[in-house]
Motif scaffolding. Structure first.
Motif, PDB file in Angstrom:
ATOM      1  N   ALA A   8     -21.009 -30.212  39.900  1.00  0.00           N
ATOM      2  CA  ALA A   8     -19.955 -29.469  40.827  1.00  0.00           C
ATOM      3  C   ALA A   8     -18.876 -30.178  41.235  1.00  0.00           C
ATOM      4  O   ALA A   8     -19.029 -31.645  41.464  1.00  0.00           O
ATOM      5  N   PRO A   9     -17.672 -29.535  41.346  1.00  0.00           N
ATOM      6  CA  PRO A   9     -16.554 -30.567  41.574  1.00  0.00           C
ATOM      7  C   PRO A   9     -16.526 -30.968  43.168  1.00  0.00           C
ATOM      8  O   PRO A   9     -17.067 -30.267  43.729  1.00  0.00           O
ATOM      9  N   ARG A  10     -15.816 -31.889  43.333  1.00  0.00           N
ATOM     10  CA  ARG A  10     -15.783 -32.559  44.733  1.00  0.00           C
ATOM     11  C   ARG A  10     -15.080 -31.717  45.493  1.00  0.00           C
ATOM     12  O   ARG A  10     -14.152 -30.981  44.954  1.00  0.00           O
ATOM     13  N   PRO A  11     -15.346 -31.404  46.875  1.00  0.00           N
ATOM     14  CA  PRO A  11     -14.468 -30.435  47.641  1.00  0.00           C
ATOM     15  C   PRO A  11     -13.017 -30.703  47.642  1.00  0.00           C
ATOM     16  O   PRO A  11     -12.193 -29.826  47.601  1.00  0.00           O
ATOM     17  N   LEU A  12     -12.665 -32.099  47.521  1.00  0.00           N
ATOM     18  CA  LEU A  12     -11.245 -32.364  47.372  1.00  0.00           C
ATOM     19  C   LEU A  12     -10.677 -31.868  46.155  1.00  0.00           C
ATOM     20  O   LEU A  12      -9.430 -31.125  46.137  1.00  0.00           O
TER      21      LEU A  12
END
Length: 83
Positions: A8-12
């Motif tokens: 999953a991509p990081r929030p930023l």
């Protein structure tokens, strides 16, 4: 068996990706459509000039394309129209 799922991509990263997506959408709906419209208006004006050169009078062109005779006159002179 190796794990082949994408992490999953990081929030930023996800946030900047969404921001870039909105920027692309904005450009598509403003700049791209404005340039397409300019190209279509230029093509329409060229076609009107061609019709006029072949004997169609300004008022007939104005009625057919539903523009004012002043706008058609500008286009026939090769001046940019305000559209």
């Amino acid at each position: 068996m190796a794990n082949t799922t994408t992490p999953a991509p990081r929030p930023l990263t996800l946030w900047t990706g969404r921001l870039l997506l909105h920027w692309a959408r904005f450009l598509q709906h403003t700049v791209a459509s404005r340039d397409r419209r300019r190209a279509l208006v230029a093509h329409r004006n060229a076609v009107m000039r061609g019709a006029h050169e072949r004997g169609v009078d300004r008022d007939t062109i104005a009625r057919a394309v539903q523009l004012s005779p002043a706008h058609v006159g500008q286009a026939l002179r090769g001046e940019p129209t305000p559209e």
